[in-house]
Design a protein around this motif. Structure first.
Motif, PDB file in Angstrom:
ATOM      1  N   TYR A 135       0.864  -1.185   0.000  1.00  0.00           N
ATOM      2  CA  TYR A 135       0.000   0.000   0.000  1.00  0.00           C
ATOM      3  C   TYR A 135       0.896   1.229   0.000  1.00  0.00           C
ATOM      4  O   TYR A 135       2.041   1.203   0.454  1.00  0.00           O
ATOM      5  N   ARG A 151       3.737   8.038   1.720  1.00  0.00           N
ATOM      6  CA  ARG A 151       4.351   9.203   1.077  1.00  0.00           C
ATOM      7  C   ARG A 151       5.635   8.740   0.407  1.00  0.00           C
ATOM      8  O   ARG A 151       6.481   8.135   1.063  1.00  0.00           O
ATOM      9  N   TRP A 200       4.623   0.580   1.252  1.00  0.00           N
ATOM     10  CA  TRP A 200       4.750  -0.259   2.442  1.00  0.00           C
ATOM     11  C   TRP A 200       4.229  -1.641   2.108  1.00  0.00           C
ATOM     12  O   TRP A 200       3.181  -1.769   1.455  1.00  0.00           O
ATOM     13  N   TYR A 220       2.266  -4.938   3.213  1.00  0.00           N
ATOM     14  CA  TYR A 220       1.291  -5.337   4.231  1.00  0.00           C
ATOM     15  C   TYR A 220       1.932  -6.336   5.186  1.00  0.00           C
ATOM     16  O   TYR A 220       2.822  -7.097   4.810  1.00  0.00           O
ATOM     17  N   ILE A 277      -7.469  -3.653  10.005  1.00  0.00           N
ATOM     18  CA  ILE A 277      -6.113  -3.134  10.205  1.00  0.00           C
ATOM     19  C   ILE A 277      -6.152  -2.136  11.347  1.00  0.00           C
ATOM     20  O   ILE A 277      -6.817  -1.110  11.246  1.00  0.00           O
ATOM     21  N   TYR A 330     -11.117  -2.072   6.361  1.00  0.00           N
ATOM     22  CA  TYR A 330     -10.782  -1.480   5.064  1.00  0.00           C
ATOM     23  C   TYR A 330     -11.284  -2.394   3.962  1.00  0.00           C
ATOM     24  O   TYR A 330     -11.218  -3.628   4.081  1.00  0.00           O
ATOM     25  N   GLN A 348      -7.151   0.615  -1.412  1.00  0.00           N
ATOM     26  CA  GLN A 348      -7.559   0.286  -0.051  1.00  0.00           C
ATOM     27  C   GLN A 348      -8.378   1.476   0.444  1.00  0.00           C
ATOM     28  O   GLN A 348      -7.913   2.612   0.391  1.00  0.00           O
ATOM     29  N   ARG A 400     -10.893   2.974   3.610  1.00  0.00           N
ATOM     30  CA  ARG A 400     -11.418   2.757   4.966  1.00  0.00           C
ATOM     31  C   ARG A 400     -12.937   2.734   4.893  1.00  0.00           C
ATOM     32  O   ARG A 400     -13.548   3.655   4.366  1.00  0.00           O
ATOM     33  N   ARG A 455     -10.528   8.123   2.923  1.00  0.00           N
ATOM     34  CA  ARG A 455      -9.199   7.580   3.234  1.00  0.00           C
ATOM     35  C   ARG A 455      -8.896   6.427   2.293  1.00  0.00           C
ATOM     36  O   ARG A 455      -9.290   5.287   2.534  1.00  0.00           O
ATOM     37  N   ARG A 513      -5.950   4.577  -0.378  1.00  0.00           N
ATOM     38  CA  ARG A 513      -4.538   4.412  -0.755  1.00  0.00           C
ATOM     39  C   ARG A 513      -4.457   3.486  -1.946  1.00  0.00           C
ATOM     40  O   ARG A 513      -5.205   2.501  -2.017  1.00  0.00           O
ATOM     41  N   LYS A 529       9.353   0.978   1.853  1.00  0.00           N
ATOM     42  CA  LYS A 529       9.662   1.748   3.054  1.00  0.00           C
ATOM     43  C   LYS A 529       9.822   0.840   4.259  1.00  0.00           C
ATOM     44  O   LYS A 529      10.536   1.162   5.196  1.00  0.00           O
TER      45      LYS A 529
HETATM   46  N1  V3L Z   1      -1.253  -1.478   7.223  1.00  0.00           N
HETATM   47  C1  V3L Z   1      -0.800  -0.819   8.313  1.00  0.00           C
HETATM   48  N2  V3L Z   1      -1.157   0.433   8.644  1.00  0.00           N
HETATM   49  C2  V3L Z   1      -2.022   1.063   7.818  1.00  0.00           C
HETATM   50  C3  V3L Z   1      -2.534   0.452   6.653  1.00  0.00           C
HETATM   51  C4  V3L Z   1      -2.118  -0.871   6.362  1.00  0.00           C
HETATM   52  N3  V3L Z   1      -2.544  -1.504   5.280  1.00  0.00           N
HETATM   53  N4  V3L Z   1      -3.369   1.322   6.053  1.00  0.00           N
HETATM   54  C5  V3L Z   1      -3.366   2.429   6.774  1.00  0.00           C
HETATM   55  N5  V3L Z   1      -2.555   2.279   7.852  1.00  0.00           N
HETATM   56  P1  V3L Z   1      -5.637   5.813   6.402  1.00  0.00           P
HETATM   57  P2  V3L Z   1       4.189   7.533   5.273  1.00  0.00           P
HETATM   58  C6  V3L Z   1       0.692   4.420   7.249  1.00  0.00           C
HETATM   59  C7  V3L Z   1      -2.259   3.288   8.867  1.00  0.00           C
HETATM   60  O1  V3L Z   1      -5.270   5.233   5.053  1.00  0.00           O
HETATM   61  O2  V3L Z   1       5.207   8.371   6.017  1.00  0.00           O
HETATM   62  C8  V3L Z   1       2.051   3.745   7.245  1.00  0.00           C
HETATM   63  O3  V3L Z   1       1.979   2.383   7.597  1.00  0.00           O
HETATM   64  C9  V3L Z   1      -1.467   4.398   8.225  1.00  0.00           C
HETATM   65  O4  V3L Z   1      -0.083   4.065   8.378  1.00  0.00           O
HETATM   66  O5  V3L Z   1      -5.874   7.289   6.363  1.00  0.00           O
HETATM   67  O6  V3L Z   1       3.032   8.392   4.775  1.00  0.00           O
HETATM   68  C10 V3L Z   1       2.843   4.549   8.235  1.00  0.00           C
HETATM   69  O7  V3L Z   1       2.763   3.989   9.509  1.00  0.00           O
HETATM   70  C11 V3L Z   1      -1.896   5.637   8.998  1.00  0.00           C
HETATM   71  O8  V3L Z   1      -1.060   5.816  10.140  1.00  0.00           O
HETATM   72  O9  V3L Z   1      -6.782   5.062   7.028  1.00  0.00           O
HETATM   73  O10 V3L Z   1       4.769   6.692   4.192  1.00  0.00           O
HETATM   74  C12 V3L Z   1       2.174   5.916   8.203  1.00  0.00           C
HETATM   75  O11 V3L Z   1       1.001   5.785   7.348  1.00  0.00           O
HETATM   76  C13 V3L Z   1      -3.301   5.270   9.494  1.00  0.00           C
HETATM   77  O12 V3L Z   1      -3.455   3.866   9.348  1.00  0.00           O
HETATM   78  C14 V3L Z   1       3.037   6.999   7.586  1.00  0.00           C
HETATM   79  O13 V3L Z   1       3.587   6.516   6.346  1.00  0.00           O
HETATM   80  C15 V3L Z   1      -4.405   5.972   8.724  1.00  0.00           C
HETATM   81  O14 V3L Z   1      -4.361   5.594   7.351  1.00  0.00           O
END
Ligand code: V3L
Length: 85
Positions: free
Chosen positions: A9, A12, A16, A18, A41, A46, A55, A57, A63, A65, A77
């Motif tokens: 997924y 920035r 990353w 999974y 997660i 998600y 992906q 939420r 939200r 990705r 990363k």
């Molecule tokens: N697995 C683990 N954590 C997740 C996942 C996943 N599949 N999806 C979202 N999160 P959102 P940089 C990510 C975490 O999409 O610096 C990274 O794993 C997500 O973590 O808005 O941007 C890093 O820990 C975020 O903290 O629902 O590359 C972090 O972002 C949170 O859920 C920074 O990474 C909200 O994501």
């Protein structure tokens, strides 16, 4: 060899991987030819959308990705937010 491909997924400026459990769930749904699946997660559900490669939420669809299935050896990363050292 099953471990050759993994799910990623977008973060920035990079991807990353999974965590292994989630990746296995996604891979199982993908292999069955499902259009989407749901994964839990860090306490949030998600939707994994295989057509849009996103992906999303479930309770907050803004939200989103990008996701991809790719070789385990690609530059990344880290795994599930744990950075490579
Ligand atoms: N697995 C683990 N954590 C997740 C996942 C996943 N599949 N999806 C979202 N999160 P959102 P940089 C990510 C975490 O999409 O610096 C990274 O794993 C997500 O973590 O808005 O941007 C890093 O820990 C975020 O903290 O629902 O590359 C972090 O972002 C949170 O859920 C920074 O990474 C909200 O994501």
């Amino acid at each position: 060899f099953e471990g050759y491909y993994q799910w990623f997924y977008e973060g920035r400026n990079g991807w990353w991987q999974y965590d292994d459990r989630t990746s296995s769930e996604i891979e199982a749904a993908f292999k069955k030819g499902e259009q989407q699946c749901e994964v839990l997660i860090a306490g949030f559900l998600y939707i994994i959308d295989f057509q849009k490669n996103l992906q999303i939420r479930r309770c907050d669809p803004y939200r989103k990705r990008r996701i991809k299935r790719d070789l385990v050896t690609i530059p990344k990363k880290g795994v599930a937010g744990i950075r490579h050292v």
